[in-house]
Scaffold this active site. Sequence first.
Site, short mmCIF file in Angstrom:
data_model
loop_
_atom_site.label_atom_id
_atom_site.label_comp_id
_atom_site.label_asym_id
_atom_site.label_seq_id
_atom_site.Cartn_x
_atom_site.Cartn_y
_atom_site.Cartn_z
CG HIS A 8 -1.88 1.09 1.32
ND1 HIS A 8 -1.61 2.25 2.00
CD2 HIS A 8 -3.12 1.23 0.81
CE1 HIS A 8 -2.65 3.06 1.92
NE2 HIS A 8 -3.58 2.47 1.19
CB THR A 41 0.82 4.04 4.21
OG1 THR A 41 0.25 2.72 4.27
CG2 THR A 41 -0.28 5.06 3.94
CE LYS A 42 1.34 -1.35 5.31
NZ LYS A 42 0.13 -0.54 5.15
CG ASN A 43 9.21 0.42 4.98
OD1 ASN A 43 8.18 0.60 5.61
ND2 ASN A 43 10.40 0.32 5.58
#
Length: 381
Positions: free
Chosen positions: A184, A186-188
Amino acid sequence: MTIPFNKPFIIGDELKYIEEAVKSGKISGDGLFTKKCQNFFEEKYSFPKVLLTTSCTDALEMAAILCDIKEGDEVIVPSYTFVSSANAFALRGAKIVFVDSYSDNPNIDPREIEKHITPKTKVIVPVHYAGVACDMEAIMNLAKQHDIFVVEDAAQAIDSYYTFADGTKKALGSIGHFAAFSFHETKNIIAGEGGMLVVNDEKYFERAEIIREKGTNRSAFFRGEVNKYGWVDLGSSFLPSEIISAFLYAQLENLDKIQSKRIDIWNRYMNGLNDLMEKGDIKLPIIPNYSTNNAHMFYMVCRSYEERTALIKYLKEKDILSVFHYLSLNKSDFFLKNNLEIDIPNSDNFTDSLLRLPFYYELTEKEQNLIIEEIKVFFDA
């Protein structure tokens, strides 16, 4: 200009690879870039079998089918987590048993797990909050003792590791029977949406492929292993398009660069806010000695709900967007429809007091110093 909580980014050949995927004549699932991504994860982290999915939620739902969850089975889940950790198993008819976090970090407490194991317990779902490892040795020992599946919710845990008492170090996601990851935005490592299922036991490889292909043995057919394919099991359409996989592969090529930058951002927050922790104004993340830090997020814990609310408001007035996180699932409307309210104090405390600060690849040192300074001004006042 507003400093957002999160910001998607392009770091390499994302757009070039998307164009290549389109020009290849195949942008549906299981094409060239999907296979490149799966091979990358299997080689880098020694995952026995990786299947890209459209989301981490889909990967969890696949795991629930692979665990043969049925009506009346019990699944142990931390109360402080995203709804997918529980919903994937509730969809199969499981009774969700919520347990508490540690008092000093949001990960599930194995002592609380042990208290809630019954003959009906089928699965434990440890959620590696902020990419920090749950105590997997303790959890796997419990699972082995009681013959229980472990499904790691590793949505936030890419490139993070657990060290066992004997010194063995393993990537998160490679320890339980199954694991689910997220890409997603928002992930790294991002692809807008997207996820993957890791299967750590060879006897589930074939069934996992079938479940991912709508319950058909289509993958085996395309490999020439069967002369036709048909409906042979439960399943759904869990394959991501090649557009998602192409974007993801460009990110994976830059994984080390991304991680290095994120660790710098994490350390700058930690060093900059340490004075406030020493004064007792806030609590900062704890990394247990068995876990590495993948710098997925930076959070702080305020002294109360009211203080956190006031800080969010203050930062927003300064054009800085900070956000709280999960709401204890044991307090959710859906859970309380059919269950009595239960007391899960540590989870409730994180629900009321945990605050996430802006964190993304393109966050500048100047912007970060401003965030730290404004937080200090708030507490000084």
